[in-house]
Design an enzyme around this catalytic site. Sequence first.
Site, PDB file in Angstrom:
ATOM      1  N   ASP A   1     -26.000 -17.030  10.056  1.00  0.00           N
ATOM      2  CA  ASP A   1     -25.471 -18.069  10.942  1.00  0.00           C
ATOM      3  C   ASP A   1     -23.952 -18.082  10.967  1.00  0.00           C
ATOM      4  OD1 ASP A   1     -24.565 -19.979   8.681  1.00  0.00           O
ATOM      5  OD2 ASP A   1     -26.677 -19.690   8.259  1.00  0.00           O
TER       6      ASP A   1
ATOM      7  N   GLN B   1     -38.703 -11.579  13.018  1.00  0.00           N
ATOM      8  CA  GLN B   1     -38.990 -13.009  12.945  1.00  0.00           C
ATOM      9  C   GLN B   1     -38.802 -13.667  14.294  1.00  0.00           C
ATOM     10  OE1 GLN B   1     -35.982 -14.432  10.156  1.00  0.00           O
ATOM     11  NE2 GLN B   1     -34.510 -13.045  11.066  1.00  0.00           N
TER      12      GLN B   1
ATOM     13  N   ASP C   1     -27.344 -16.322   0.195  1.00  0.00           N
ATOM     14  CA  ASP C   1     -27.886 -17.248   1.194  1.00  0.00           C
ATOM     15  C   ASP C   1     -29.104 -16.616   1.874  1.00  0.00           C
ATOM     16  OD1 ASP C   1     -27.879 -19.680   2.615  1.00  0.00           O
ATOM     17  OD2 ASP C   1     -26.828 -18.759   4.301  1.00  0.00           O
TER      18      ASP C   1
ATOM     19  N   GLU D   1     -33.803 -34.173   3.251  1.00  0.00           N
ATOM     20  CA  GLU D   1     -34.241 -34.186   1.859  1.00  0.00           C
ATOM     21  C   GLU D   1     -33.086 -33.700   0.990  1.00  0.00           C
ATOM     22  OE1 GLU D   1     -37.529 -31.444   1.305  1.00  0.00           O
ATOM     23  OE2 GLU D   1     -36.834 -30.232   2.975  1.00  0.00           O
TER      24      GLU D   1
ATOM     25  N   ASP E   1     -29.699  -3.601   5.261  1.00  0.00           N
ATOM     26  CA  ASP E   1     -30.504  -4.191   4.196  1.00  0.00           C
ATOM     27  C   ASP E   1     -29.615  -4.344   2.961  1.00  0.00           C
ATOM     28  OD1 ASP E   1     -32.247  -4.663   2.035  1.00  0.00           O
ATOM     29  OD2 ASP E   1     -33.886  -3.674   3.075  1.00  0.00           O
ATOM     30  N   CYS E   2     -29.608  -5.538   2.373  1.00  0.00           N
ATOM     31  CA  CYS E   2     -28.665  -5.808   1.300  1.00  0.00           C
ATOM     32  C   CYS E   2     -28.997  -5.059   0.003  1.00  0.00           C
ATOM     33  CB  CYS E   2     -28.588  -7.304   1.021  1.00  0.00           C
ATOM     34  SG  CYS E   2     -30.080  -8.000   0.317  1.00  0.00           S
TER      35      CYS E   2
ATOM     36  N   TYR F   1     -24.173 -28.295   3.261  1.00  0.00           N
ATOM     37  CA  TYR F   1     -24.884 -27.132   2.715  1.00  0.00           C
ATOM     38  C   TYR F   1     -23.898 -26.005   2.430  1.00  0.00           C
ATOM     39  CZ  TYR F   1     -28.012 -23.078   2.507  1.00  0.00           C
ATOM     40  OH  TYR F   1     -28.660 -21.932   2.116  1.00  0.00           O
TER      41      TYR F   1
ATOM     42  N   TYR G   1     -32.013 -31.305   6.886  1.00  0.00           N
ATOM     43  CA  TYR G   1     -33.196 -31.082   6.050  1.00  0.00           C
ATOM     44  C   TYR G   1     -33.940 -32.386   5.800  1.00  0.00           C
ATOM     45  CZ  TYR G   1     -31.468 -26.395   4.780  1.00  0.00           C
ATOM     46  OH  TYR G   1     -31.044 -25.091   4.802  1.00  0.00           O
TER      47      TYR G   1
END
EC number: 2.5.1.22
Length: 359
Positions: free
Chosen positions: A191, A138, A268, A345, A247-248, A167, A343
């Site tokens: 994060d 990404q 998350d 929102e 990889d989860c 959040y 966000y």
Amino acid sequence: FSLNLAADCNAVLKALQPIFQEQGMTETVHNWEDHGYLVTYIKKNGSFANLRIHPHGLVLVDLQSYNDHMKGREEVDQLLNKVEERMKELFHGNIKRVKRLPAILRGGVIDRYWPTADGRLVEYDIDEVVYDEDSPFQNIKILHSKQFGNILILSGDVNLAESDLAYTQAIMGSGKEDYTGKEVLILGGGDGGILYEIVKLKPKMVTMVASNIDQMVIDGCKKHMRKTCGDVLDNLKGECYQVLIEDCIPVLKRYAKEGRMFDYVINDLTAVPISTSPEEDSTWEFLRLILDLSMKVLKQDGKYFTQGNCINLTEALTLYEEQLSRLYCPVEFSKETVCVPSYMELWVFYTIWKKQTDI
């Protein structure tokens, strides 16, 4: 300009023509009889204006120019002020609404425009590109906002800002849970915000597993998002936590096979997909797989926390709730709505637990 009466297109054109001609702009008029006028004005420096006059009483002016200095912006404001004054003279009290939108800055070094989950365009007060790298998975951006601090953006999706403790608290149960001495599994959370906040609460052990092997997200955040993650990403292991760059899904399957159980699972990874066709969308299949595997490693009295999506996406949220009835075990859920600052929102968060059955 929205008028209270039908517009005499020719009269509007004649009233506004001198303003653009004074700027040395070349005029081209398109007349569609019953559908009004489109008039373009072009200046030698490449600036141009579109004047669209609708006979039902709507007059639009769109001005585009290359201005990277204050003087140029003042010239644009002066021209628009003259247009507004002339329209008011022409129509007196028959203007229902005058709306002047702020300029959209195209092609800038810093991209200030990011869409909300429900498709509205928001202009952020971004003033610096802090980090911009492409990983094998990404694009990773960290941009600085005057209001929100550094913001993590993954492939064009606003993930989390330094201002967004709301959040993190919501996806941990909004302060209602006691994590002391508990086993916690975090899925995603690159994060570091959730990990940082839970470690403060003295858990027995927190295991954080990435959704994909993207070390670059962690590297960017531990350097540029320290108000969010503190020092927990400096090392992949601490006194009461470990971070697995794996990889989860294989990890969840392994934990389920081993019979390892957790008091809390916090997902998350990704928001509820906007798509309204769950059977045709691999993201929905991924979410159901994660839910099923998470329930297998969740203690009978444990809780599963996750984000939903924007409160306006009612159809998508309803579809998500329908998926909960399709898991291998019966579950119950509650939800709450939280305002996440960056966000711009309202965001929905879910708490899910295994339904208690009578023996």
